[in-house]
Motif scaffolding. Structure first.
Motif, PDB file in Angstrom:
ATOM      1  N   GLU A   1      23.058  38.007  41.640  1.00  0.00           N
ATOM      2  CA  GLU A   1      24.417  37.769  42.153  1.00  0.00           C
ATOM      3  C   GLU A   1      24.842  38.920  43.057  1.00  0.00           C
ATOM      4  O   GLU A   1      24.724  40.082  42.669  1.00  0.00           O
ATOM      5  N   ASP A   2      25.359  38.596  44.239  1.00  0.00           N
ATOM      6  CA  ASP A   2      26.027  39.597  45.065  1.00  0.00           C
ATOM      7  C   ASP A   2      27.514  39.482  44.746  1.00  0.00           C
ATOM      8  O   ASP A   2      28.208  38.591  45.243  1.00  0.00           O
ATOM      9  N   ALA A   3      27.972  40.383  43.874  1.00  0.00           N
ATOM     10  CA  ALA A   3      29.360  40.343  43.399  1.00  0.00           C
ATOM     11  C   ALA A   3      30.202  41.447  44.045  1.00  0.00           C
ATOM     12  O   ALA A   3      31.211  41.867  43.496  1.00  0.00           O
ATOM     13  N   ALA A   4      29.772  41.877  45.228  1.00  0.00           N
ATOM     14  CA  ALA A   4      30.439  43.006  45.905  1.00  0.00           C
ATOM     15  C   ALA A   4      31.897  42.721  46.256  1.00  0.00           C
ATOM     16  O   ALA A   4      32.667  43.642  46.518  1.00  0.00           O
ATOM     17  N   GLN A   5      32.270  41.413  46.268  1.00  0.00           N
ATOM     18  CA  GLN A   5      33.660  41.063  46.579  1.00  0.00           C
ATOM     19  C   GLN A   5      34.350  40.404  45.388  1.00  0.00           C
ATOM     20  O   GLN A   5      35.410  39.795  45.546  1.00  0.00           O
ATOM     21  N   ALA A   6      33.777  40.538  44.205  1.00  0.00           N
ATOM     22  CA  ALA A   6      34.262  39.692  43.097  1.00  0.00           C
ATOM     23  C   ALA A   6      34.424  40.438  41.776  1.00  0.00           C
ATOM     24  O   ALA A   6      34.222  39.853  40.707  1.00  0.00           O
TER      25      ALA A   6
ATOM     26  N   THR B   1      27.855  35.632  54.818  1.00  0.00           N
ATOM     27  CA  THR B   1      28.010  36.781  53.933  1.00  0.00           C
ATOM     28  C   THR B   1      28.001  38.023  54.793  1.00  0.00           C
ATOM     29  O   THR B   1      27.733  37.956  56.001  1.00  0.00           O
ATOM     30  N   PHE B   2      28.296  39.161  54.167  1.00  0.00           N
ATOM     31  CA  PHE B   2      28.158  40.422  54.874  1.00  0.00           C
ATOM     32  C   PHE B   2      26.668  40.681  55.084  1.00  0.00           C
ATOM     33  O   PHE B   2      25.842  40.349  54.231  1.00  0.00           O
ATOM     34  N   ILE B   3      26.333  41.285  56.205  1.00  0.00           N
ATOM     35  CA  ILE B   3      24.931  41.474  56.617  1.00  0.00           C
ATOM     36  C   ILE B   3      24.065  42.166  55.557  1.00  0.00           C
ATOM     37  O   ILE B   3      22.855  41.954  55.483  1.00  0.00           O
ATOM     38  N   ALA B   4      24.705  42.979  54.711  1.00  0.00           N
ATOM     39  CA  ALA B   4      23.951  43.767  53.733  1.00  0.00           C
ATOM     40  C   ALA B   4      23.151  42.887  52.768  1.00  0.00           C
ATOM     41  O   ALA B   4      22.070  43.281  52.317  1.00  0.00           O
ATOM     42  N   THR B   5      23.661  41.699  52.440  1.00  0.00           N
ATOM     43  CA  THR B   5      22.942  40.801  51.533  1.00  0.00           C
ATOM     44  C   THR B   5      21.557  40.502  52.094  1.00  0.00           C
ATOM     45  O   THR B   5      20.547  40.583  51.389  1.00  0.00           O
ATOM     46  N   ALA B   6      21.520  40.170  53.385  1.00  0.00           N
ATOM     47  CA  ALA B   6      20.258  39.815  54.040  1.00  0.00           C
ATOM     48  C   ALA B   6      19.433  41.045  54.366  1.00  0.00           C
ATOM     49  O   ALA B   6      18.198  41.036  54.240  1.00  0.00           O
TER      50      ALA B   6
ATOM     51  N   PHE C   1      27.125  45.164  42.542  1.00  0.00           N
ATOM     52  CA  PHE C   1      28.498  45.464  42.947  1.00  0.00           C
ATOM     53  C   PHE C   1      28.505  46.602  43.954  1.00  0.00           C
ATOM     54  O   PHE C   1      27.657  47.500  43.899  1.00  0.00           O
ATOM     55  N   SER C   2      29.487  46.556  44.832  1.00  0.00           N
ATOM     56  CA  SER C   2      29.790  47.674  45.730  1.00  0.00           C
ATOM     57  C   SER C   2      31.135  48.252  45.315  1.00  0.00           C
ATOM     58  O   SER C   2      32.045  47.504  44.952  1.00  0.00           O
ATOM     59  N   PHE C   3      31.240  49.572  45.368  1.00  0.00           N
ATOM     60  CA  PHE C   3      32.537  50.221  45.157  1.00  0.00           C
ATOM     61  C   PHE C   3      33.001  50.908  46.429  1.00  0.00           C
ATOM     62  O   PHE C   3      33.679  51.936  46.383  1.00  0.00           O
TER      63      PHE C   3
ATOM     64  N   ALA D   1      24.124  54.349  44.630  1.00  0.00           N
ATOM     65  CA  ALA D   1      24.871  54.979  45.722  1.00  0.00           C
ATOM     66  C   ALA D   1      25.797  54.030  46.487  1.00  0.00           C
ATOM     67  O   ALA D   1      26.805  54.463  47.053  1.00  0.00           O
ATOM     68  N   ASN D   2      25.474  52.755  46.530  1.00  0.00           N
ATOM     69  CA  ASN D   2      26.281  51.780  47.276  1.00  0.00           C
ATOM     70  C   ASN D   2      25.816  50.371  46.935  1.00  0.00           C
ATOM     71  O   ASN D   2      24.797  50.198  46.253  1.00  0.00           O
ATOM     72  N   GLY D   3      26.547  49.383  47.420  1.00  0.00           N
ATOM     73  CA  GLY D   3      26.225  47.997  47.096  1.00  0.00           C
ATOM     74  C   GLY D   3      24.939  47.515  47.732  1.00  0.00           C
ATOM     75  O   GLY D   3      24.211  46.693  47.148  1.00  0.00           O
ATOM     76  N   THR D   4      24.653  48.004  48.917  1.00  0.00           N
ATOM     77  CA  THR D   4      23.416  47.605  49.599  1.00  0.00           C
ATOM     78  C   THR D   4      22.201  48.089  48.816  1.00  0.00           C
ATOM     79  O   THR D   4      21.231  47.347  48.625  1.00  0.00           O
ATOM     80  N   ASP D   5      22.256  49.329  48.338  1.00  0.00           N
ATOM     81  CA  ASP D   5      21.168  49.850  47.502  1.00  0.00           C
ATOM     82  C   ASP D   5      21.073  49.088  46.182  1.00  0.00           C
ATOM     83  O   ASP D   5      19.967  48.888  45.659  1.00  0.00           O
TER      84      ASP D   5
ATOM     85  N   GLY E   1      37.313  49.829  50.144  1.00  0.00           N
ATOM     86  CA  GLY E   1      38.150  48.651  50.361  1.00  0.00           C
ATOM     87  C   GLY E   1      37.891  47.503  49.400  1.00  0.00           C
ATOM     88  O   GLY E   1      38.598  46.494  49.430  1.00  0.00           O
ATOM     89  N   LYS E   2      36.893  47.618  48.519  1.00  0.00           N
ATOM     90  CA  LYS E   2      36.627  46.515  47.578  1.00  0.00           C
ATOM     91  C   LYS E   2      37.699  46.483  46.482  1.00  0.00           C
ATOM     92  O   LYS E   2      38.460  47.436  46.322  1.00  0.00           O
ATOM     93  N   ASN E   3      37.709  45.437  45.679  1.00  0.00           N
ATOM     94  CA  ASN E   3      38.761  45.324  44.645  1.00  0.00           C
ATOM     95  C   ASN E   3      38.727  46.505  43.689  1.00  0.00           C
ATOM     96  O   ASN E   3      39.772  46.962  43.231  1.00  0.00           O
TER      97      ASN E   3
HETATM   98  C1  PLP Z   1      30.448  45.312  50.797  1.00  0.00           C
HETATM   99  C2  PLP Z   1      29.390  44.311  50.590  1.00  0.00           C
HETATM  100  C3  PLP Z   1      28.042  44.680  50.422  1.00  0.00           C
HETATM  101  C4  PLP Z   1      27.531  46.078  50.628  1.00  0.00           C
HETATM  102  O1  PLP Z   1      28.125  47.066  49.905  1.00  0.00           O
HETATM  103  P1  PLP Z   1      28.094  48.582  50.424  1.00  0.00           P
HETATM  104  O2  PLP Z   1      28.625  49.351  49.265  1.00  0.00           O
HETATM  105  O3  PLP Z   1      28.973  48.653  51.615  1.00  0.00           O
HETATM  106  O4  PLP Z   1      26.680  48.931  50.744  1.00  0.00           O
HETATM  107  C5  PLP Z   1      27.124  43.688  50.112  1.00  0.00           C
HETATM  108  N1  PLP Z   1      27.498  42.395  50.025  1.00  0.00           N
HETATM  109  C6  PLP Z   1      28.764  42.000  50.220  1.00  0.00           C
HETATM  110  C7  PLP Z   1      29.113  40.552  50.098  1.00  0.00           C
HETATM  111  C8  PLP Z   1      29.753  42.946  50.534  1.00  0.00           C
HETATM  112  O5  PLP Z   1      31.013  42.527  50.740  1.00  0.00           O
END
Ligand code: PLP
Length: 373
Positions: free
Chosen positions: A156-161, A85-90, A180-182, A58-62, A185-187
């Protein structure tokens, strides 16, 4: 000239007709959850990332939370996380009941290093989450080596890569799994929320899939484990498959923009984020460091230039995590006061980049708008 921080509309205008078609097909098939678009996207995303399996969620945090859960990380475990990092990682770590152990970052790249990981490993460490922040991969081979020696997992948190490479190899293909997050605003962004876990570990992929779909196994009426609901919509999967065809071109446009910034900013008193020669960044963000950052940001706002902060408060100082047991992490704490993200998106023009740099220059030289005109 006003310059937005990001411009999603230009991307979607480029593919407007194809987007309409996808909506039509999904409606016709009434396959809103799962369905053929999801299967196709998962296959293509795995192939793009140069791994065996991709699971849409459903999302990158999940994606992070489910991966940690599938690896058995939970209460009593520590997980090493860069504080920048973005708070979601932690938050994902805390959500499964484990403890995020925050570490500092390299002052030039603002990324996690192998040494940070090695220094933070304890008996309780279960995993490390390297974050390819701003679109630049971290030194994954070295971090994987430290992790193997310590016997801990690498997520790997590749949400920005999306599409970034380290020595030619895709970000997301080095660890036990990558997330990954989609987010739009991500790439690579959906038209709503979306995420994926990629891995070469088939049982791990299957566990993530089960946890994300009510604990279902191959028999949809038998729930093997207690799971939840974190699925990628068929419509979003179709949109992502379509946008994936443009991803390399859009990433290349971002790199061209980054080069233009680099040339135009040289000689000005702002520090660029260092790019490692092994890294091929996809410049999710273009982050500089400047003294008097807040005044500079105000000056850009006055010139109608969008800028952002990624991130003004490091995770270990966020109210959700702050406290007397948190360490001092001076590099990230200092950088948080100096960082500024400049406008960066695939359709940014030379003129927009020049306007942005000119506004920075005018402010830095302390000249008023009037005296330049
Ligand atoms: C965007 C992002 C997330 C979370 O992704 P969501 O889809 O918004 O839940 C996690 N880590 C990093 C580094 C992000 O940039």
């Amino acid at each position: 000239m006003s310059v937005p921080f990001a411009d999603l509309l230009s991307m979607h205008r480029e593919i407007a007709d194809e987007l309409d078609q996808i909506w039509g097909v999904v409606l016709e098939r009434s396959s809103f959850i799962g369905g053929p678009y999801l299967d196709v996207f998962e296959e293509q995303w795995a192939e793009y990332c140069e791994v065996e399996h991709a699971v849409g969620v459903a999302n990158g945090t999940d994606a992070l939370r489910l991966t940690l859960e599938a690896l058995g990380v939970g209460p009593g475990d520590e997980v090493i996380v860069p504080t920048n990092t973005f708070i979601a990682t932690a938050a994902a770590v805390a959500t499964v009941g484990a403890t995020p152990v925050f570490v500092d970052v390299d002052p030039k790249t603002l990324l996690l290093t192998p040494q940070h990981v090695a220094d933070a490993v304890t008996q309780r460490t279960a995993a490390v989450i390297p974050v390819h922040l701003y679109g630049q991969p971290v030194d994954m081979p070295a971090i994987v080596e430290v992790a193997r020696r310590a016997g801990i997992a690498v997520i790997e948190d590749a949400a920005q890569a999306h599409g970034a490479r380290w020595k030619g190899q895709r970000a997301g293909s080095f660890g036990d799994a990558a997330c990954f997050s989609f987010y739009p605003g991500k790439n690579l962004g959906a038209l709503g929320d979306g995420g994926a876990v990629v891995t070469n570990d088939a049982p791990l992929a299957e566990r993530v899939r089960q946890l994300s779909n009510h604990g279902r196994g191959p028999d949809r009426y038998l729930h093997q484990v207690v799971g939840g609901n974190s699925r990628l919509d068929g419509l979003q999967a179709g949109i992502l498959t379509l946008k994936l065809r443009r991803l390399d071109a859009w990433n290349e446009a971002r790199r061209t923009a980054a080069n233009a910034y680099r040339n135009l900013l040289s000689g000005l008193p702002v520090d660029l984020t260092e790019q490692r020669p092994e890294a091929e960044s996809v410049f999710h963000l273009f982050v500089v460091q400047a003294p008097g950052r807040d005044e500079l940001m105000n000056a850009l706002a006055a010139a109608e230039i969008g800028a952002g902060l990624h991130y003004p408060v490091p995770c270990h100082l966020q109210p959700a995590f702050a406290g007397p047991t948190q360490p001092r992490l001076p590099v990230a704490e200092d950088a948080a006061r100096r960082i500024l993200s400049l406008p960066m998106f695939p359709h940014i023009t030379e003129n927009q980049i020049e306007s942005t740099v000119n506004a920075i220059e005018r402010h830095m030289l302390g000249l008023s708008e009037a005296s330049v005109a």
